[in-house]
Design a protein around this motif. Structure first.
Motif, PDB file in Angstrom:
ATOM      1  N   ASP A  52       0.819  -1.216   0.000  1.00 16.10           N
ATOM      2  CA  ASP A  52       0.000   0.000   0.000  1.00 16.10           C
ATOM      3  C   ASP A  52       0.854   1.268   0.000  1.00 16.10           C
ATOM      4  O   ASP A  52       0.309   2.375  -0.006  1.00 16.10           O
ATOM      5  N   LEU A  53       2.158   1.111   0.025  1.00 15.90           N
ATOM      6  CA  LEU A  53       3.046   2.281   0.124  1.00 15.90           C
ATOM      7  C   LEU A  53       3.832   2.488  -1.171  1.00 15.90           C
ATOM      8  O   LEU A  53       4.058   1.531  -1.886  1.00 15.90           O
ATOM      9  N   PRO A  54       4.276   3.708  -1.472  1.00 15.79           N
ATOM     10  CA  PRO A  54       3.955   4.933  -0.747  1.00 15.79           C
ATOM     11  C   PRO A  54       2.564   5.471  -1.107  1.00 15.79           C
ATOM     12  O   PRO A  54       1.976   5.062  -2.108  1.00 15.79           O
ATOM     13  N   LYS A  55       2.052   6.367  -0.278  1.00 10.96           N
ATOM     14  CA  LYS A  55       0.875   7.174  -0.632  1.00 10.96           C
ATOM     15  C   LYS A  55       1.367   8.609  -0.771  1.00 10.96           C
ATOM     16  O   LYS A  55       2.044   9.132   0.134  1.00 10.96           O
ATOM     17  N   VAL A  56       1.040   9.237  -1.883  1.00  9.15           N
ATOM     18  CA  VAL A  56       1.524  10.598  -2.157  1.00  9.15           C
ATOM     19  C   VAL A  56       0.313  11.459  -2.527  1.00  9.15           C
ATOM     20  O   VAL A  56      -0.003  11.647  -3.701  1.00  9.15           O
ATOM     21  N   TYR A  57      -0.375  11.924  -1.492  1.00 13.29           N
ATOM     22  CA  TYR A  57      -1.624  12.660  -1.700  1.00 13.29           C
ATOM     23  C   TYR A  57      -1.433  14.148  -1.426  1.00 13.29           C
ATOM     24  O   TYR A  57      -0.563  14.554  -0.652  1.00 13.29           O
ATOM     25  N   ASN A  58      -2.289  14.925  -2.055  1.00 16.53           N
ATOM     26  CA  ASN A  58      -2.267  16.381  -1.898  1.00 16.53           C
ATOM     27  C   ASN A  58      -3.701  16.891  -1.926  1.00 16.53           C
ATOM     28  O   ASN A  58      -4.561  16.279  -2.541  1.00 16.53           O
ATOM     29  N   GLN A  59      -3.954  18.006  -1.258  1.00 13.04           N
ATOM     30  CA  GLN A  59      -5.247  18.661  -1.475  1.00 13.04           C
ATOM     31  C   GLN A  59      -5.082  20.167  -1.615  1.00 13.04           C
ATOM     32  O   GLN A  59      -4.195  20.777  -1.025  1.00 13.04           O
ATOM     33  N   TRP A  60      -5.950  20.747  -2.438  1.00 13.88           N
ATOM     34  CA  TRP A  60      -6.072  22.192  -2.605  1.00 13.88           C
ATOM     35  C   TRP A  60      -7.284  22.619  -1.801  1.00 13.88           C
ATOM     36  O   TRP A  60      -8.391  22.119  -2.030  1.00 13.88           O
ATOM     37  N   CYS A  61      -7.112  23.524  -0.861  1.00 15.19           N
ATOM     38  CA  CYS A  61      -8.247  23.910  -0.027  1.00 15.19           C
ATOM     39  C   CYS A  61      -7.944  25.225   0.680  1.00 15.19           C
ATOM     40  O   CYS A  61      -6.935  25.869   0.412  1.00 15.19           O
ATOM     41  N   SER A  62      -8.823  25.639   1.573  1.00 12.36           N
ATOM     42  CA  SER A  62      -8.540  26.799   2.399  1.00 12.36           C
ATOM     43  C   SER A  62      -8.355  26.325   3.829  1.00 12.36           C
ATOM     44  O   SER A  62      -8.918  25.306   4.237  1.00 12.36           O
ATOM     45  N   VAL A  63      -7.558  27.043   4.591  1.00  9.72           N
ATOM     46  CA  VAL A  63      -7.364  26.720   6.003  1.00  9.72           C
ATOM     47  C   VAL A  63      -7.543  27.989   6.828  1.00  9.72           C
ATOM     48  O   VAL A  63      -7.495  29.100   6.296  1.00  9.72           O
ATOM     49  N   VAL A  64      -7.757  27.789   8.128  1.00 12.20           N
ATOM     50  CA  VAL A  64      -8.088  28.908   9.010  1.00 12.20           C
ATOM     51  C   VAL A  64      -7.135  28.936  10.206  1.00 12.20           C
ATOM     52  O   VAL A  64      -6.910  27.896  10.837  1.00 12.20           O
ATOM     53  N   ARG A  65      -6.538  30.088  10.445  1.00 16.79           N
ATOM     54  CA  ARG A  65      -5.704  30.283  11.637  1.00 16.79           C
ATOM     55  C   ARG A  65      -6.071  31.639  12.229  1.00 16.79           C
ATOM     56  O   ARG A  65      -5.953  32.653  11.538  1.00 16.79           O
TER      57      ARG A  65
ATOM     58  N   VAL B  99       3.071   9.070   2.810  1.00 17.52           N
ATOM     59  CA  VAL B  99       3.443   7.984   3.721  1.00 17.52           C
ATOM     60  C   VAL B  99       4.432   7.069   3.011  1.00 17.52           C
ATOM     61  O   VAL B  99       4.223   6.727   1.841  1.00 17.52           O
ATOM     62  N   HIS B 100       5.473   6.667   3.712  1.00 16.88           N
ATOM     63  CA  HIS B 100       6.537   5.859   3.120  1.00 16.88           C
ATOM     64  C   HIS B 100       6.934   4.722   4.056  1.00 16.88           C
ATOM     65  O   HIS B 100       6.654   4.760   5.248  1.00 16.88           O
ATOM     66  N   ALA B 101       7.625   3.741   3.462  1.00 15.27           N
ATOM     67  CA  ALA B 101       8.054   2.578   4.237  1.00 15.27           C
ATOM     68  C   ALA B 101       9.265   2.891   5.115  1.00 15.27           C
ATOM     69  O   ALA B 101       9.434   2.294   6.173  1.00 15.27           O
ATOM     70  N   THR B 102      10.112   3.820   4.663  1.00 15.42           N
ATOM     71  CA  THR B 102      11.361   4.076   5.401  1.00 15.42           C
ATOM     72  C   THR B 102      11.577   5.565   5.642  1.00 15.42           C
ATOM     73  O   THR B 102      11.035   6.416   4.933  1.00 15.42           O
ATOM     74  N   PHE B 103      12.420   5.854   6.613  1.00  4.85           N
ATOM     75  CA  PHE B 103      12.807   7.224   6.903  1.00  4.85           C
ATOM     76  C   PHE B 103      13.490   7.850   5.692  1.00  4.85           C
ATOM     77  O   PHE B 103      13.232   8.995   5.336  1.00  4.85           O
ATOM     78  N   GLU B 104      14.343   7.063   5.035  1.00  4.92           N
ATOM     79  CA  GLU B 104      15.123   7.598   3.913  1.00  4.92           C
ATOM     80  C   GLU B 104      14.209   8.027   2.771  1.00  4.92           C
ATOM     81  O   GLU B 104      14.417   9.058   2.144  1.00  4.92           O
ATOM     82  N   GLU B 105      13.196   7.187   2.519  1.00  2.00           N
ATOM     83  CA  GLU B 105      12.277   7.510   1.428  1.00  2.00           C
ATOM     84  C   GLU B 105      11.484   8.778   1.761  1.00  2.00           C
ATOM     85  O   GLU B 105      11.233   9.620   0.886  1.00  2.00           O
ATOM     86  N   ALA B 106      11.092   8.909   3.021  1.00  2.00           N
ATOM     87  CA  ALA B 106      10.368  10.115   3.451  1.00  2.00           C
ATOM     88  C   ALA B 106      11.272  11.340   3.307  1.00  2.00           C
ATOM     89  O   ALA B 106      10.843  12.390   2.808  1.00  2.00           O
ATOM     90  N   GLU B 107      12.526  11.188   3.711  1.00  2.00           N
ATOM     91  CA  GLU B 107      13.472  12.297   3.603  1.00  2.00           C
ATOM     92  C   GLU B 107      13.656  12.717   2.140  1.00  2.00           C
ATOM     93  O   GLU B 107      13.677  13.899   1.812  1.00  2.00           O
TER      94      GLU B 107
ATOM     95  N   ILE C 192      -0.208   4.168  12.701  1.00  2.00           N
ATOM     96  CA  ILE C 192      -0.147   3.830  11.266  1.00  2.00           C
ATOM     97  C   ILE C 192       0.973   2.823  11.065  1.00  2.00           C
ATOM     98  O   ILE C 192       2.155   3.169  11.096  1.00  2.00           O
ATOM     99  N   GLN C 193       0.583   1.567  10.876  1.00  2.00           N
ATOM    100  CA  GLN C 193       1.564   0.487  10.763  1.00  2.00           C
ATOM    101  C   GLN C 193       1.303  -0.338   9.519  1.00  2.00           C
ATOM    102  O   GLN C 193       0.173  -0.431   9.054  1.00  2.00           O
ATOM    103  N   TYR C 194       2.380  -0.939   9.018  1.00  2.00           N
ATOM    104  CA  TYR C 194       2.242  -1.822   7.853  1.00  2.00           C
ATOM    105  C   TYR C 194       3.101  -3.050   8.076  1.00  2.00           C
ATOM    106  O   TYR C 194       4.078  -3.016   8.834  1.00  2.00           O
TER     107      TYR C 194
END
Lengths: 479, 479
Positions: free
Chosen positions: B133-146, B168-176, B246-248
């Motif tokens: 199921d990895l990696p997941k590389v998702y994005n969203q366009w939206c508005s946020v409020v602060r 989301v990635h399997a390893t630290f290196e891939e995330a980096e 979140i575990q795999y």
């Protein structure tokens, strides 16, 4: 073959339980997921890609008519929401209220926009002084919130995505023209892009938008015979302008109130696509809106040359259609079922024997027909096939819709049809709300619209009270 | 000439009051309007069209790297926001809370998303089981409020538009690797598309994102010598995965925590464009991001043939650039000033004498240089000119930036530069937060980043405490 069987068996048949079939399709075709917030959905990549295609095409059509995009705040102060009486009555019961910002309670509570008429009016009031400032034809793409009790993915959720157009004009006639223009744009879009036939018409006074003088609607018929309101366009006259003080000086230097419209389409269109075109194998997407139009599936992909050929086909087809190849380690049977579940319009099967014979097999999702195709003709054939599928899907949906329009001349007929025949009911009406209320209360059908293009007088008297009839109305059960 | 004078005189000179100049430009170039909701802005058509161009180009670049778009709910239940300790501490003080839905108080209050890590984590927890199921590389366009206390259009508002990628990635290196990849994508986008040079680097522990292991940033220098953080990319390690479970299962069938990233860019980029390129005549837009790239202005347009020729030019240029013609009844002088105010890269002047001589005049917005151009060469010349302007604007911004980077070897130098020389300050640091805190408290400059591409050791000791230095840091006053 165990896995592909399982994949298909998990969908409830639509004849057994249409609502469950719908829920199964949205989940199994991976369009949405449920979220931690009750009544709010997560739109997954395959669902969002459909919305992106809808957005892209609608936005293109909007801009051709002079629409400009803007972005308004998502919050409406309570005092602003309350400025137009009918409007606040319509929306106040279903809005979400922000009462705290940071660590402090707010001095005035803010609702999360359920629609943005009041914000646009407040904006236009400052923007418009002279006839030179008119018309304004603005639109925004955003999400809105309505605190519904019962929710269903795409069809009714507490937050949904939409576009809302808001325009200002010098005259009532010009506003009316824009209102109808946008309704026709919506209808053409549904028919040409989503292969979804619609009835265009006007809502009754009872069913019109809170604050509008006239609401126009397009109504589509779902596979279960229920209607789905798929887009609306409102003429506000000068009602909002009077409530908000939107005035301009005309060429003769007289102060005039402005005339306004609004119009919207939402992610509920995705629900409509599912329920108009879907079948017991899953989603069926019209080619124009399908994120993936063609899936190439290698057969015996471990044999020499098969994967290479599949990739080559994918690359060639990629020039004429949105194409992918499924080279995962799943079985071909699983891949076929998966393709069908996701509604991909055409799958291309290619194995060692095909390669030897210089051909491949094209399979239509809509009819499941298999077509042999010479490899050197594949671009032309697939292009033609996608066009044919788009056309056939529209015709099939139209035939189904037309076969489910029933005429009722009197109350007994109306009752019989409402109870036994799913679809639209055509019946004459006296224009009194009492009759409309009675029909809704007793037969659980609502007036969908008074059609533009169907002026037939199927009786001289109101289907309910027997008094002289004034209007032909399409009635139906609705989502 | 009264009107065009007036148009220009209404902008405060940036040398007199930079903040007021900025506010004047966003208003007079019609990018934003203030709304009924304090701290929330209305993005008007000319402002939104810039955002659409940014979106379109960024989205294209994202998708080339395998990003898929999704849409998550705008609300986060309080209990979900609280799951990751550092994260909730960072955001809770500035969120807006919904406490009522419809006519009922909510059982659990919901915050309007200030960012969506917690929602994505909750989603990913259910979505991810296996390494397949990895990696997941998702994005969203939206508005946020602060819920900010001090707000400024585009730079800091209570609601803003952005994209937020969550992977989301399997390893630290891939995330980096993904974290750095997206930061570089942002930097290239700013330099190539917005003609805005940036320093790429890593944030200090103090300045990193709430909940991140490492935050990378791109920092741009505004015309007044202040820095603007223009995009950030965060590596979360497995911190969120541990908080949310979140575990795999990996290939050896062992249960592993997943590694995550997030990255975002916002409408504040529009503020950056204004403050990097703008001048005392108003906005100056780099051609690639300009909604209108060329404005054709007829001179003596009532004379026979002038308007026709202007329209013909507009049509011809429309094939190579986004072109409009201003045939309103305003004077040419007014139109020139208006064009300059709106930052349109090239204006084309054409009058009776030009037509007679078979030429027109091209005027660059960035340098105000006038260039004679034969009418039959206009497409080529304008195309070349737009490319030249884009390139020159980047170079000019880079020269300005480079001329405002100062080196400080000790505290006296640092103090002198911080007080007298606007720009980035390069200085060595021991990596102790005490020194960072002291510099911020005493000199009102913050650490902007530890640069990737500038490894020079300008001294052996920390600029603050004199102990052995570990890192080169860019310091600056920031928006």
């Amino acid at each position: 073959m165990a896995m592909d069987k399982k994949l298909v068996e998990e969908i409830t048949s639509m004849e057994v339980d249409f609502a469950q079939w719908y829920t199964d399709v949205v989940k199994k075709a991976e369009l949405i997921d449920y979220s931690a917030v009750k009544g709010c959905m997560i739109i997954k990549p395959d669902g969002y890609a459909i919305w992106e295609n809808i957005q892209h095409e609608l936005d293109r059509r909007f801009k051709e008519t002079g629409v400009q995009n803007v972005y308004m705040p998502m919050f409406i102060p309570e005092s602003l929401l309350e400025k137009e009486k009918d409007h606040v009555e319509g929306f106040a019961p279903e809005v979400a209220w922000v009462t705290q910002g940071g660590l402090q309670p707010l001095q005035e509570k803010l609702c999360v926009r359920p629609t943005s008429e009041t914000l646009f009016c407040d904006f236009y009031k400052g923007l418009i002084q002279s006839y030179r400032d008119l018309p304004k034809v603005y639109n925004q793409w955003c999400s809105v919130v309505r605190w519904e009790k019962e929710t269903r993915p795409f069809l009714r959720s507490r937050e949904f995505l939409w576009q809302e157009g808001h325009t200002v004009h010098a005259t009532f006639e010009e506003a009316e023209e824009r209102t109808v223009q946008m309704l026709n744009l919506y209808a053409d879009f549904c028919e040409e892009f989503l292969a979804m036939p619609v009835v265009r018409g006007r809502k009754t006074e009872k069913e019109k938008f809170a604050g509008a003088e006239a609401t126009y609607t397009i109504e589509a018929l779902m596979h279960d015979g229920k209607a789905l309101q798929s887009g609306t366009s409102h003429n506000f006259g000068d009602g909002f302008a009077r409530a908000f003080g939107i005035q301009y000086t005309d060429k003769e230097n007289h102060l005039q109130y402005a005339y306004q419209t609004s119009w919207g389409m939402t992610t509920r269109l995705i629900g409509a696509i599912i329920m108009v075109h879907g079948d017991n194998e899953g989603l069926v997407l019209p080619p124009k809106v399908a994120p993936t139009q063609v899936m190439v599936i290698p057969i015996q992909q471990k044999k020499e040359g098969v994967l290479e050929k599949a990739n080559e086909l994918c690359e060639r087809l990629g020039r004429v259609a949105r194409t992918k190849v499924d080279s995962s380690d799943k079985s071909p049977g699983w891949k076929f079922a998966d393709c069908e579940m996701r509604g991909i319009p055409v799958r291309v099967e290619i194995g060692p024997k095909d390669i030897e014979a210089g051909k491949c097999v094209l399979v239509r999702r809509d009819t499941r027909e298999k077509i042999e195709c010479a490899l050197d003709e594949v671009e032309t054939k697939v292009t033609e096939l996608l066009e044919t599928i788009q056309k056939d899907m529209f015709q099939r949906a139209k035939d189904h819709r037309d076969a489910h329009i029933w005429d009722a001349k009197n109350y007994d007929e109306l009752k019989d049809i409402a109870e036994n025949k799913p679809g639209f009911i055509r019946a004459m009406w006296c224009e009194e709300q009492d009759c409309e209320d009675k029909i809704k209360a007793e037969l659980a059908v609502t007036s969908r619209c008074m059609p533009f293009h169907d002026q037939e007088r199927i009786a001289e008297t109101c289907v309910c009270c027997g008094k002289p009839a004034k209007k032909l109305v399409y009635w139906g059960k609705a989502y």
